[in-house]
Every structure is written in structure tokens, then in C-alpha cells.
Design an enzyme around this catalytic site. Structure first.
Site, mmCIF file in Angstrom:
data_model
loop_
_atom_site.group_PDB
_atom_site.id
_atom_site.type_symbol
_atom_site.label_atom_id
_atom_site.label_comp_id
_atom_site.label_asym_id
_atom_site.label_seq_id
_atom_site.Cartn_x
_atom_site.Cartn_y
_atom_site.Cartn_z
ATOM 1 N N HIS A 117 0.815 -1.208 0.000
ATOM 2 C CA HIS A 117 0.000 0.000 0.000
ATOM 3 C C HIS A 117 0.849 1.259 0.000
ATOM 4 C CE1 HIS A 117 -2.483 -3.264 1.739
ATOM 5 N NE2 HIS A 117 -3.308 -2.831 0.848
ATOM 6 N N GLY A 118 2.108 1.113 -0.346
ATOM 7 C CA GLY A 118 2.945 2.270 -0.611
ATOM 8 C C GLY A 118 3.501 3.024 0.590
#
Lengths: 138, 687
Positions: A103-104
Site C-alpha cells: 500500500h505504498g
């Protein structure tokens, strides 16, 4: 349904020899089924981690509080993203630290969260130096 | 409505039982004479479809459990052995895996039907809430079932979902440890998930009984939303509803069989054909399609705890629906505004599902936030507001009156068609832009594609030769035994040829009487020996990148098809992303590295490999392997042959699957036709 005796016994402390890890490299060891990143940080990485204004961080913590005094070049963190438990990739992202592909979330060279949905820094497992080149995790 | 039955069996033995346990009377009053509104449309057959799917999942699941091993080291292999070695194991597994998707598809239709026709309103609140409980149990069951094959997506899905609970303040961490039975997702987790996955369907069945009971107390709702008043408004359940449900189920089976026999991996994720590895996270974790809208809601809220709360409240809010929507008119048929907002809500859910499958960056995050707001606004703002401001159209006095004045429902369908067409158009534009300059593997013409596809025997045998002489020095083929080479639908070796082929290999066996391991020539029952004793050795010998086992490689690799291609693929049965990718990588090596791409030391440039830097040196060159049958000895031919061979190793029973699929389709079409005409006959006097 809590962990049974054998699982707990297998989670006993482990010793890791640091001498083969060159500066700028890192190794991944497993303890209690969790990947532990042990990074031999470069001078640049240490300086970057210490130059940050701690108050501006999402989870304020100084780099000094996350490493052992006298062994500043060694960063030992549990490599599990504090968002939803993926394994971040070392040496990626914009902060010379870790980047979580799920999710970065991005962590800096001290394993502190800098960007993305993760709420907290990468946790530092309990460990101590048994000698200059050997640590005990747990 | 289901009061004491006056049913009396004529058989004395049955009478004897009936006096002591009136179970036949219960069946008779619930499923034979039970009055069902005569204006029900086909959306009402989904109740029967769902009961059928639940039975199907339990039946296939119980048989699968007889062959499955719930252990972290063995689970992946045991699932593969079910597919390869158990009689019709491939069919059971496909039925169970696709069955889960079909079950969810049917439950979504069923829920949206309830939403549209106001089936949750007084006096059916408890019926509706029981339905939401079934849905929650289904989600838990589906999630734990997806973990059992213990592939990469199973493992990481389990990690992400169990970590959701760590967001709970104070007790979160302890709850997660309790779920895991350890310090991370591992063998104890798999064991307890297996146990619960076996238990929950029976709980679902129990709640379904309550659901049907509540239904039979309140009576069925109907498209006009007026209660049946006289006998003229209803028809007896049997034969009318029974035969209609039979027709509905057989049509549904056609869709189900399309997935089972022709698109078994369409709804799955290629990463789940890679065994679970706690040290490597797949680049893009996606749940099964039926969780995607909720996953999108989770990701669009930037705070962890708030995201988890948002995701769960998106489901829990359904429980409060009977009180959020206070409108007196049940059916949206007579609510002009509610009808429009209903279709907007459906579009919001589908779009959220689409976003849930996209990487969480840029425009997708913003769109996800907007749609999340829309989702909750429908329940919290639109529905309460509509019940106050909307003027519904007059409702007919009775069901028979409604049937007499039929007509005018084309508007909704036209709307749906326009929305769908618009979405398709937008999607195709997006796709055209995205595909510029990207390196999509080129499509190939495969002998095994399509509904009647068969493996080219010559290509299989040549591919085996290429594998043996080239690939086998680094890549294993651990799920294939020598005996498989003689199986029907494979390379077509005779028993003697298989024995001769096997005896060329040295296989480690033992211990013998002296306690020593020894080597002996291979037998038909032995598996292809792997070139390296373990993954670490493979990694060390190959510059840090372990050459993957090739047994499943054509199913474990894929590339993104993107919208709208994945919709067309459903109709064209395009299933060959894996083979196309493998063939492309084998031919994608280029000496000249394009500008802007840096290839690290010890890696090679490959046009089609993600990231372009591959550790494998160019494996094939012209003339490297000699062919006896006069086929060209070119890299293109080698790549095609070895890919065909690897498609067979990934799915040795593919020919049987497609052959049986054709027979099933012929049967189902005839059966559905018969059901349709029987239904016409039964209902002839009732319309």
C-alpha cells in the site's frame, strides 16, 4: 487458542553473527516467523536519519532511541509493515530506507514511517550486543 | 401462514411416524401447499439457487477435505495432488473454487433484489438481519477457504486480513496472536482456519433454516410490494415455484459450468499458484473479487483504525436498513427517485470493486474516496431523505390487479445498457492510452485454447525434449511423475517408453537395511528429480534468484489484461496469459539494452520480464536441440513447444476438462429447455 508450548519454545532468543555484513548491506533473519532486517548503515544513511526534525514525523522518535549507543551503524527492525503486515523492501523508496509494495508506505533509514498509510515506525525487536560483532535477538 | 398442517399421509407407516414427529406435515405445509405470490419474477429464484449452491459447496468440500492436508509444508502440494491424482479431483476443486464465486454472485443478486423491492421492511426485518448474518458468515468462510491452498495470495491475504484486527486499540495485538496461534501467520493458523472453514458452512446452514423459517412466517415479498389478500393472489409452492426454481437453477448452472469447465482460473489470482513464502510479499495483494468493494473502502481511508471501522461498518450498516429507509411503499417499482438512486448505488458498488483491484495510487485513491462517501451517503442520507420527500406512484390494491395492468419497465434496462456502454467506452480509451509503449506479450495461436482445444502431441514430445536438455539443468518439475508422460491427454508415451525414459534418471531412495541412502534407476512412479536439493542451494548457485519450479509456471505467471479486455476474455474464453507470457520471455532477450534502462551486473535484459532485468541468461538459441520429426529448430519453435509442454504440466487433465464440459453443456441446455416448457405448462392457467 493462544500459541502452544512448542511454538513458544521455538520463539526463544537467537544469536546472529554480524561480521559478514558489509557496510551498506543488510541481512534478513527470521525470528518467531517474522523477518528481522539487520542493516549495516552507511554514514550517509545515519546522517540522514539524524538530520530530520523529529517533531515533524508521524510517529516521532529519534534515531538514537532506535539503535544501541556505540553501535549506531546497526539498525535492527522487524520487517513487517505496520499497516497490514506486508514485508517492506530494503533500499527502496524516497528515504533511503524501506518501501512497502502493498500500500505504498515508505520508511526512512531509521525504519521510521515517513509517507503512506502505515501508522507507526517499524518496531525494534528486543536485542542486545553480546560482542561487537554478535547480537542476540529476543 | 405455516400453522398446524392438516396433512395426513395415506401410507400407514408414514402415518405412524407423522403422529410422533410431524415432519412430513412440516415439509408439506412449507414446500408444497405454501402459498407463494403469483407475481414473483425470476429474481426470486435466487433463493433456491443459493440453497443449491450451499449444498454444492458442502458436498464438494467434504470430499475435498478427505484428500487435503492442512499443514503449512504439505497443503500446497496436497491441493495439486487432488487436481492431478484424485479421480475427478480437478472437477471437485473447480466446482468448489468457482462455486464460492458463484455463491457470492448469487448472494449479491439476492441482496440487491431485496434492496430494490424493499424486502427488508416491516414485517421482514428479522428475516433481513438473518440474511446479513449469513452474508457475514459467508465472508468469513470464503476468506478462510481461500487461505487453505497456501499459495502466495492465500498467505498474504491471511496476513493482511488478520492484521486488520490489530487496529483495535489495547486488545488488538492479543486478538491477532489468538487468531494466529503463533507470532505470525503459520502452520497453527492454517490448522485453525481449516477447522473453522469446515465448521462455518454448517452454521450457515443453521442460520439458513432460521432465514427460511422467518420467511415462511412473514410470507414472501413480491415485485409490487403489496401483501397477498385473497387466494387469487397466490399459487401453491409446488408445482409452481418448484418448477420455476428448477428452471432458474438450471440456467444458473450454465453460467457455473462455463467457469468450471472453460474458465476455472478466470476469477483466481495467478500468484496463488506460487507456494506461500513468508519472506516475499507479492507486489500487488488483491482479495477475491467478492471482497473488492470493501477492500477499496478500507484503502481509501488514510487512517488505519478508521479504515478498518469504515470497512466493517459498510457491511454492518445493512442491519439498520429497515430503520434507515422509513418509506411506506416497499417496491422501488413505485418509487421513481428511489429507483434511480438504487441503480446509482449498484454502479457505485461495481466501481468500488474495480478500484479495489487497482494499485492504491493517484487518481484511484481519490476516486475511491469519492465512491466511499457515495456508498455511505446512500444509506445515511439518500434513503432517510427519500422517505420524507419522495411522492411514490399509487400502489395497486392487490397482486391480481398488478398482474392485469402490466407494462412499462424498459426504462431501467435502457439506463443500465447506457451506463454499461459508457463504461466500456471510457475503459477502452483508458486502455488504449495505457498500452502505448508498454511491453505486452504478443498473443499466440495455441492448439489447446478454446472450448475444443487439445494439446498437440508432437509439440508436447518436442517440448519435453527441450525441457530435458535445456531447462532441467536449473528448473525442477516436481509435480510431474514419469508415469504422467503416459497418461491420456499427455505426450502419449507407451508404458514401455515411460519405463525407458524413467530409467535414464538416477533417483535417491532409502534407507536400506544398513541404514544408508542409495541411488537407483527411476521408475514410472517417481517424480522428476529437482536439480537443487533446496531453495537456498538453488538461490546460491544462481546469483541470488532461485529458478522457479516449472510444473505450474504457465498458471503462476500472468500479465494484466486491464479493462475492458477482461470482460471480453470471459466470452472468448481467453485463458492463455500464462503461456503467452512464458513464450514471450523465452524469446524476449535482447543484446541491446534500450536507453533509460539500467541492467545490474549479473542480470540480462528481457523485453517482457517485469522490470526487464532477469537473472536467467538467454536459454535458447537456434539449432540447440535436435528434432527428429523435421520441425524447424529455431528459438521460436522451441519456445512454442516447451510452453505447450509446460501448459500440460500445469494442467494435465485439461483435455478431459474440456471434453466433459461439452457433454455437460449439451445436457444442461436440453435440461433447461425441458424445465422451461414444463414451467410454461404449469403456469399456463396462472398468468
Amino acid at each position: 487458542m493462544n500459541p502452544d508450548a512448542s511454538t513458544i519454545a521455538a520463539g526463544a532468543p537467537i544469536e546472529v553473527d554480524l561480521s559478514p555484513v558489509a557496510e551498506g548491506q543488510d541481512i534478513k533473519v527470521f525470528w518467531r516467523g517474522k523477518p528481522i532486517y539487520i542493516s549495516h548503515r552507511t554514514k550517509k544513511q545515519i546522517d540522514e536519519a539524524r538530520a530530520v526534525n523529529v517533531a515533524s514525523l508521524p510517529d516521532p522518535q529519534t534515531d538514537e532511541a532506535r539503535v544501541k549507543a556505540g553501535h549506531e551503524q546497526w539498525l535492527v527492525v522487524i520487517g513487517i509493515c505496520t499497516h497490514l503486515g506486508c514485508i517492506p523492501i530494503a533500499h527502496e523508496g524516497n528515504y533511503d530506507g524501506f518501501f512497502c509494495p502493498c500500500h505504498g508506505s515508505q520508511y526512512d533509514s531509521s525504519g521510521r514511517i515517513r509517507q503512506g498509510p502505515a501508522p507507526a515506525n517499524l518496531p525494534v525487536p528486543p536485542y542486545q550486543f553480546v560482542s561487537d560483532t554478535k547480537i542476540q535477538i529476543g | 401462514m405455516s400453522g398446524p398442517s392438516d396433512y395426513q399421509p395415506s401410507n400407514p407407516a408414514l402415518q405412524w411416524i407423522e403422529r410422533r414427529l410431524p415432519i412430513l406435515g412440516l415439509m408439506h405445509s412449507s414446500f408444497v401447499v405454501y402459498p407463494t405470490p403469483r407475481n414473483l419474477n425470476y429474481w426470486w429464484t435466487f433463493g433456491a439457487i443459493l440453497s443449491f449452491m450451499l449444498g454444492m459447496q458442502i458436498l464438494t468440500g467434504v470430499i475435498l477435505a478427505m484428500h487435503y492436508t492442512p499443514h503449512a509444508d504439505l497443503a500446497f502440494k496436497s491441493v495439486e495432488l487432488i487436481v492431478r491424482d484424485v479421480n475427478f479431483g480437478w472437477l471437485l476443486r473447480n466446482m468448489h473454487a468457482c462455486g464460492a464465486s458463484m455463491f457470492f454472485f448469487a448472494v449479491y443478486v439476492h441482496m440487491l433484489r431485496g434492496l430494490y423491492y424493499g424486502s427488508y421492511k416491516e414485517p421482514r426485518e428479522v428475516l433481513w438481519i438473518l440474511g446479513v448474518i449469513i452474508y457475514l458468515l459467508m465472508m468469513a468462510t470464503g476468506f478462510m477457504g481461500y487461505v487453505l491452498p497456501w499459495g502466495q495470495m492465500s498467505f498474504w491475504g491471511a496476513t493482511v486480513i488478520t492484521n486488520l484486527f490489530s487496529a483495535i486499540p489495547y486488545v488488538g495485538e492479543s486478538i491477532v496472536t489468538l487468531l494466529w496461534g503463533g507470532y505470525s501467520v503459520g502452520n497453527p493458523t492454517l490448522n485453525r482456519f481449516f477447522s473453522l472453514h469446515y465448521l462455518l458452512p454448517f452454521l450457515i446452514a443453521g442460520v439458513v433454516v432460521l432465514h427460511v423459517w422467518a420467511l415462511h412466517v412473514a410470507g414472501q415479498n413480491n415485485p409490487d410490494g403489496v401483501e397477498p389478500k385473497t387466494e387469487k393472489d397466490t399459487v401453491p409452492f409446488t408445482p409452481h415455484a418448484t418448477i420455476k426454481d428448477m428452471f432458474g437453477v438450471s440456467c444458473f448452472l450454465l453460467l457455473y459450468a462455463w467457469f468450471i469447465f472453460y474458465m476455472p482460473n478466470y476469477l483466481g489470482d495467478a500468484d496463488n499458484y506460487i507456494p506461500a513464502n513468508p519472506g516475499v510479499t507479492p507486489p500487488h495483494i488483491v482479495p477475491e473479487w467478492y471482497y473488492l468493494p470493501f477492500y477499496a473502502i478500507l484503502r481509501s481511508i488514510p487512517n488505519k483504525l478508521a479504515g478498518v471501522i469504515g470497512m466493517f461498518s459498510a457491511i454492518i450498516i445493512l442491519c439498520f436498513l429497515p430503520w434507515l429507509d422509513a418509506a411506506k411503499t416497499r417496491s422501488s417499482k413505485y418509487r421513481p427517485l428511489a429507483k434511480q438512486f438504487f441503480w446509482i448505488f449498484v454502479a457505485v458498488c461495481i466501481l468500488l470493486g474495480y478500484l479495489g483491484a487497482q494499485p492504491p495510487e493517484g487518481i484511484y485513491v481519490i476516486a475511491g474516496r469519492v465512491l466511499t462517501v457515495c456508498y455511505f451517503a446512500y444509506f445515511l442520507i439518500v434513503l432517510p431523505l427519500l422517505s420524507r420527500i419522495e411522492t411514490p406512484r399509487p400502489v395497486p390494491n392487490s397482486i391480481s390487479e398488478a398482474i392485469l395492468s402490466k407494462g412499462g419497465k424498459a426504462v431501467a434496462s435502457v439506463m443500465v445498457a447506457i451506463v454499461a456502454a459508457g463504461a466500456l467506452f471510457l475503459g477502452s480509451m483508458q486502455d488504449a492510452r495505457a498500452s502505448e509503449g508498454s511491453d505486452q506479450p504478443p498473443g499466440n495461436k495455441w492448439s489447446f485454447s478454446g472450448p475444443f482445444g487439445k494439446f498437440d502431441r508432437g509439440a508436447l514430445q518436442r517440448g519435453l525434449k527441450v525441457y530435458k536438455e535445456v531447462c532441467a539443468s536449473c528448473h525442477g518439475l516436481s509435480f510431474i511423475a514419469f508415469r504422467n508422460l503416459g497418461d491420456p491427454g499427455g505426450p502419449g508415451y507407451s508404458v514401455a517408453q515411460v519405463a525407458a525414459f524413467a530409467s535414464d534418471y538416477k533417483v535417491k531412495d532409502g534407507p536400506n537395511d544398513a541404514g544408508d541412502m542409495f541411488e537407483r534407476p527411476g521408475r514410472a512412479a517417481d517424480y522428476f528429480p529437482s536439480p537443487f536439493p533446496n531453495e537456498q542451494a538453488a538461490r546460491a548457485a544462481n546469483g541470488g534468484a532461485a529458478p522457479p519450479d516449472l510444473s505450474l509456471i504457465t498458471k503462476a505467471r500472468s500479465y494484466k489484461r486491464g479493462f475492458p479486455w477482461f470482460i471480453f476474455d470471459f466470452f472468448t474464453q481467453y485463458q492463455e496469459q500464462g503461456p503467452d507470457y512464458v513464450a514471450a520471455v523465452l524469446q524476449g532477450f535482447e543484446e541491446k539494452v534500450p536507453e533509460g534502462v539500467t541492467i545490474p551486473e549479473g542480470s540480462y535484459y528481457n523485453k517482457y520480464f517485469p522490470g526487464h532485468a532477469i537473472k536467467m541468461p538467454k536459454p535458447l538459441s537456434d539449432g540447440q536441440v535436435t528434432y527428429d520429426d523435421g520441425s524447424p529448430t529455431t528459438v521460436a519453435q522451441y519456445a512454442k513447444d516447451v510452453t505447450t509442454f509446460l501448459m500440460w504440466t500445469a494442467e494435465p487433465h485439461m483435455e478431459a476438462r474440456k471434453r466433459l464440459g461439452f457433454q455437460v453443456f449439451v445436457f444442461l441446455i436440453i435440461f433447461a429447455g425441458l424445465m422451461y416448457f414444463t414451467k410454461k405448462k404449469v403456469w399456463a392457467d396462472s398468468h
